[in-house]
Design an enzyme around this catalytic site. Structure first.
Site, PDB file in Angstrom:
ATOM      1  N   HIS A  89      -8.908  -3.777  -1.429  1.00 28.14           N
ATOM      2  CA  HIS A  89      -8.201  -3.193  -0.677  1.00 28.14           C
ATOM      3  C   HIS A  89      -8.250  -1.886  -1.443  1.00 28.14           C
ATOM      4  O   HIS A  89      -8.353  -0.480  -0.122  1.00 28.14           O
ATOM      5  CB  HIS A  89      -7.028  -3.475  -1.950  1.00 28.14           C
ATOM      6  CG  HIS A  89      -5.922  -2.239  -0.943  1.00 28.14           C
ATOM      7  ND1 HIS A  89      -4.553  -2.957  -0.038  1.00 28.14           N
ATOM      8  CD2 HIS A  89      -5.295  -1.321  -0.874  1.00 28.14           C
ATOM      9  CE1 HIS A  89      -3.627  -2.047   0.051  1.00 28.14           C
ATOM     10  NE2 HIS A  89      -4.505  -0.665  -0.328  1.00 28.14           N
ATOM     11  N   GLU A  90      -8.922  -1.135  -2.016  1.00 22.01           N
ATOM     12  CA  GLU A  90      -8.705   0.368  -2.149  1.00 22.01           C
ATOM     13  C   GLU A  90     -10.317   0.789  -1.367  1.00 22.01           C
ATOM     14  O   GLU A  90     -10.926   1.340  -0.807  1.00 22.01           O
ATOM     15  CB  GLU A  90      -9.202   0.718  -3.717  1.00 22.01           C
ATOM     16  CG  GLU A  90      -7.648   0.660  -4.483  1.00 22.01           C
ATOM     17  CD  GLU A  90      -6.896   1.392  -4.163  1.00 22.01           C
ATOM     18  OE1 GLU A  90      -7.078   2.629  -2.844  1.00 22.01           O
ATOM     19  OE2 GLU A  90      -5.519   0.147  -3.923  1.00 22.01           O
ATOM     20  N   HIS A 149      -9.685   1.992   2.071  1.00 25.09           N
ATOM     21  CA  HIS A 149      -9.977   2.759   2.265  1.00 25.09           C
ATOM     22  C   HIS A 149     -10.413   3.780   2.638  1.00 25.09           C
ATOM     23  O   HIS A 149     -10.708   5.039   3.554  1.00 25.09           O
ATOM     24  CB  HIS A 149      -8.543   3.367   1.358  1.00 25.09           C
ATOM     25  CG  HIS A 149      -7.103   2.070   1.316  1.00 25.09           C
ATOM     26  ND1 HIS A 149      -6.406   2.987   2.484  1.00 25.09           N
ATOM     27  CD2 HIS A 149      -7.047   2.353   0.533  1.00 25.09           C
ATOM     28  CE1 HIS A 149      -5.474   2.436   2.507  1.00 25.09           C
ATOM     29  NE2 HIS A 149      -5.075   1.653   0.673  1.00 25.09           N
ATOM     30  N   CYS A 209       0.816  -0.766   0.332  1.00 27.37           N
ATOM     31  CA  CYS A 209      -0.126  -0.301  -0.436  1.00 27.37           C
ATOM     32  C   CYS A 209       0.632   1.453  -0.103  1.00 27.37           C
ATOM     33  O   CYS A 209       2.238   1.102   0.829  1.00 27.37           O
ATOM     34  CB  CYS A 209      -0.687   0.097   1.480  1.00 27.37           C
ATOM     35  SG  CYS A 209      -1.900   0.901   1.443  1.00 27.37           S
TER      36      CYS A 209
HETATM   37 NI    NI Z   1      -3.625   1.343  -0.205  1.00 27.24          NI
END
Ligand code: NI
Length: 190
Positions: free
Chosen positions: A143-144, A147, A101
């Site tokens: 993953h995104e 966030h 990341c």
């Molecule tokens: Ni990331």
């Protein structure tokens, strides 16, 4: 366009739920997306979420894997931008994979992710997206998307002995008998 400063783990902007975007087609969102793509490419990342550039809005950009074929909604460089995305996990099955990341620089970790998901959202051009995807595509999205909810990948890990500096990943994997392709894949994870 501009290369933006990337927030690193510990910054509060990475730990809060980002805000919904009232108008995904607003000019300011298109400008933000252009800067995010430039920033992602400058850092050689595979994806980027707005909180990572200190903007607490539900906007993400990523490159869906090309082995799924060309993405008709992606730009000419293969980047898909999504505003106000939503996700539905279609399987209880999870698979482990290496992730990195841009907000956790120099590290890699083994992260379990759901194997099959449906995601929805709208592009900055106002086009609705609704897809069911699997595997690496599903991993990158998760993953995104995390966030946007203030979650970094180490928080998804179940075995923190597999959180390591990226310079150690190859040595670690050799020790456990991984082949060259597996090592290259782990080093490329981001
Ligand atoms: Ni990331």
């Amino acid at each position: 366009m501009a290369i933006l400063k990337i927030a690193r783990m510990g910054n509060p902007v990475l730990l809060r739920r980002a805000e919904d975007v009232p108008d995904p087609t607003a000019h300011e969102i298109a400008a933000l997306v252009a800067d995010m793509i430039e920033t992602m490419d400058d850092s050689r990342g595979r994806g980027l979420a707005a909180p990572q550039v200190h903007v607490s809005k539900r906007v993400m950009v990523f490159r869906p894997p090309t082995d799924d074929g060309d993405d008709p909604e992606a730009d000419e460089d293969g980047v898909l931008a999504l505003v106000n995305p939503e996700v539905e996990y279609l399987s209880n099955e999870v698979v482990d994979g290496w992730e990195g990341c841009l907000s956790v620089p120099g590290m890699r970790g083994m992260v379990p992710r759901f194997t099959r998901i449906r995601y929805r959202g709208v592009t900055p051009a106002g086009r609705p997206i609704d897809r069911t995807v699997e595997g690496f595509h599903a991993r990158v999205f998760q993953h995104e998307f995390d966030h946007l909810d203030g979650i970094l990948y180490p928080q998804r890990m179940t075995d923190l002995s597999l959180l390591m500096f990226d310079t150690e990943v190859a040595k670690f994997m050799e020790e456990y008998g991984a082949d060259e392709d597996e090592i290259a894949e782990a080093e490329a994870a981001d």
